[in-house]
Design an enzyme around this catalytic site. Sequence first.
Site, PDB file in Angstrom:
ATOM      1  N   LYS A   1      48.712  92.344 -43.160  1.00 24.17           N
ATOM      2  CA  LYS A   1      47.424  92.462 -42.432  1.00 24.17           C
ATOM      3  C   LYS A   1      46.360  93.215 -43.691  1.00 24.17           C
ATOM      4  CE  LYS A   1      47.588  93.069 -37.607  1.00 24.17           C
ATOM      5  NZ  LYS A   1      47.354  93.817 -36.494  1.00 24.17           N
TER       6      LYS A   1
ATOM      7  N   LYS B   1      53.829  82.429 -37.294  1.00 24.41           N
ATOM      8  CA  LYS B   1      53.750  83.062 -35.896  1.00 24.41           C
ATOM      9  C   LYS B   1      52.549  82.729 -35.395  1.00 24.41           C
ATOM     10  CE  LYS B   1      52.552  87.313 -35.060  1.00 24.41           C
ATOM     11  NZ  LYS B   1      52.059  88.436 -34.610  1.00 24.41           N
TER      12      LYS B   1
ATOM     13  N   LYS C   1      46.684  85.655 -32.441  1.00 26.40           N
ATOM     14  CA  LYS C   1      45.172  85.902 -31.754  1.00 26.40           C
ATOM     15  C   LYS C   1      44.230  85.658 -32.887  1.00 26.40           C
ATOM     16  CE  LYS C   1      46.443  90.300 -29.094  1.00 26.40           C
ATOM     17  NZ  LYS C   1      47.181  90.865 -29.976  1.00 26.40           N
TER      18      LYS C   1
HETATM   19  P1  TYM Z   1      50.399  92.553 -30.375  1.00 30.05           P
HETATM   20  O1  TYM Z   1      49.012  92.675 -29.689  1.00 30.05           O
HETATM   21  O2  TYM Z   1      50.270  91.617 -31.534  1.00 30.05           O
HETATM   22  O3  TYM Z   1      51.339  91.577 -29.598  1.00 30.05           O
HETATM   23  C1  TYM Z   1      51.628  92.002 -28.065  1.00 30.05           C
HETATM   24  C2  TYM Z   1      52.807  91.390 -27.899  1.00 30.05           C
HETATM   25  O4  TYM Z   1      53.131  90.054 -27.808  1.00 30.05           O
HETATM   26  C3  TYM Z   1      54.192  89.808 -28.803  1.00 30.05           C
HETATM   27  N1  TYM Z   1      53.701  88.448 -29.446  1.00 30.05           N
HETATM   28  C4  TYM Z   1      54.341  87.522 -29.562  1.00 30.05           C
HETATM   29  N2  TYM Z   1      55.683  87.117 -28.744  1.00 30.05           N
HETATM   30  C5  TYM Z   1      56.187  85.883 -29.212  1.00 30.05           C
HETATM   31  N3  TYM Z   1      55.475  84.984 -29.948  1.00 30.05           N
HETATM   32  C6  TYM Z   1      54.224  85.201 -30.650  1.00 30.05           C
HETATM   33  N4  TYM Z   1      53.624  84.230 -31.241  1.00 30.05           N
HETATM   34  C7  TYM Z   1      53.792  86.537 -30.456  1.00 30.05           C
HETATM   35  N5  TYM Z   1      52.401  87.259 -30.777  1.00 30.05           N
HETATM   36  C8  TYM Z   1      52.560  88.612 -30.324  1.00 30.05           C
HETATM   37  C9  TYM Z   1      54.173  90.938 -29.873  1.00 30.05           C
HETATM   38  O5  TYM Z   1      55.659  90.953 -30.245  1.00 30.05           O
HETATM   39  C10 TYM Z   1      54.067  91.992 -28.711  1.00 30.05           C
HETATM   40  O6  TYM Z   1      55.093  92.477 -27.817  1.00 30.05           O
HETATM   41  N6  TYM Z   1      51.498  96.883 -32.202  1.00 30.05           N
HETATM   42  C11 TYM Z   1      51.586  96.000 -30.913  1.00 30.05           C
HETATM   43  C12 TYM Z   1      51.031  96.571 -29.806  1.00 30.05           C
HETATM   44  C13 TYM Z   1      51.439  98.086 -29.553  1.00 30.05           C
HETATM   45  C14 TYM Z   1      52.715  98.302 -28.808  1.00 30.05           C
HETATM   46  C15 TYM Z   1      52.706  99.720 -28.732  1.00 30.05           C
HETATM   47  C16 TYM Z   1      53.810  97.286 -28.508  1.00 30.05           C
HETATM   48  C17 TYM Z   1      50.838  99.272 -29.750  1.00 30.05           C
HETATM   49  N7  TYM Z   1      51.536 100.284 -29.097  1.00 30.05           N
HETATM   50  C18 TYM Z   1      53.810 100.357 -27.893  1.00 30.05           C
HETATM   51  C19 TYM Z   1      54.789  98.256 -27.631  1.00 30.05           C
HETATM   52  C20 TYM Z   1      54.977  99.588 -27.526  1.00 30.05           C
HETATM   53  C21 TYM Z   1      51.144  94.533 -31.291  1.00 30.05           C
HETATM   54  O7  TYM Z   1      50.048  94.687 -31.997  1.00 30.05           O
HETATM   55  O8  TYM Z   1      51.062  93.750 -30.513  1.00 30.05           O
END
Ligand code: TYM
Length: 331
Positions: free
Chosen positions: A108, A195, A198
């Site tokens: 990022k 991957k 979003k």
């Molecule tokens: P984020 O918003 O990128 O993604 C949210 C969740 O979706 C999963 N994910 C995916 N799983 C499968 N295939 C994909 N292409 C894919 N893209 C995203 C991510 O693994 C995630 O589980 N840092 C985290 C948010 C966060 C968080 C936390 C998560 C902040 N605090 C505490 C768990 C616990 C994030 O950016 O997720």
Amino acid sequence: MLSAVQPSNRLTIGNYIGAVMNWAKMQADYDCLFFAVDLHVITDTRGSKELRRQTYQAIATYIACGLDPDLCTLFVQSHVKQHAELAWILTCHATMGEVSRMTQFKDKSQKHGESIPMGLFAYPVLMAADILLYQTDYVPVGIDQKQHVELTRDLAVRMNNAYTPKPEAPLFKIPEPMIPPLGAKIMSLQDPLKKMSKSDPDLLATLFLDDSDKDIEKKLKRAVTDSGSEILDADDKPGVRNLLTLQSVLTNRPIAEIVAGYAGKQYGHLKVDTAGICMDAIRPIREKTERLMGDLSYLDTILQKGAEKASERAAVTLARVADKMGFIPRS
Ligand code: TYM
């Protein structure tokens, strides 16, 4: 159990399959907290006019995906002030070296050139605070978040050793990541080695949970496969494998059975069928999200209740941390 999504854009089918769908299945069996991490969004894009709507939309999408506000605690990260406070404390215990190793930061930060926001660097430490505040046992996430949960575990052990040596009760529980066996990394429809994300600038690459049937059809029709024609689940066919994975997770059928059904058929069949399956999965989510977005006062009521419940719990952890670290309690 605790998990979250960044409301930095619309949620994707990757977020659903890797995370939210599994939360919904487990919410009745665990004490669950799920939230939208708006403080994480500003690490990359700063504040924006869209943030508020996107945050409501994330919560509406959670509910549309089956999260029940009566079964789990649903809230917004910025409503619970302890997240930022514990994040600062953990920042003072994390090292530049270990945080620099986070692969998501490396990816990022590239687009920012020389001016990388400090918040982007500190992002995984805020995530550690999210998790440790609630004495979390399990963190259901996709594979890309595993490294962040590992850092969280390291920080928890470090804090426990420093402030609550045995036989005292530890400051923090040591959380475990929970990664789904299939669908932990849904790939881009345009580059199946990457991957699905979003924030992909190529809109054909990502299926969003509010895409219309027409969008879904178009994106799958144009999904990148390979120059072959046989439908197989193989390492050298990542595009085909991705479509088979989408089908398998959304219909609950083993991949081998799906592959067997395609003997003698072409990629076109696979794409059309996958589009139909994705439409059937996304349509009810899209329609319910839209209805919920028409009643923000209902969402406000849920968020207020969720913030109260979460704050109460977060305050207990933070008060103990402050006490052990030597801060004067406020009288
Ligand atoms: P984020 O918003 O990128 O993604 C949210 C969740 O979706 C999963 N994910 C995916 N799983 C499968 N295939 C994909 N292409 C894919 N893209 C995203 C991510 O693994 C995630 O589980 N840092 C985290 C948010 C966060 C968080 C936390 C998560 C902040 N605090 C505490 C768990 C616990 C994030 O950016 O997720």
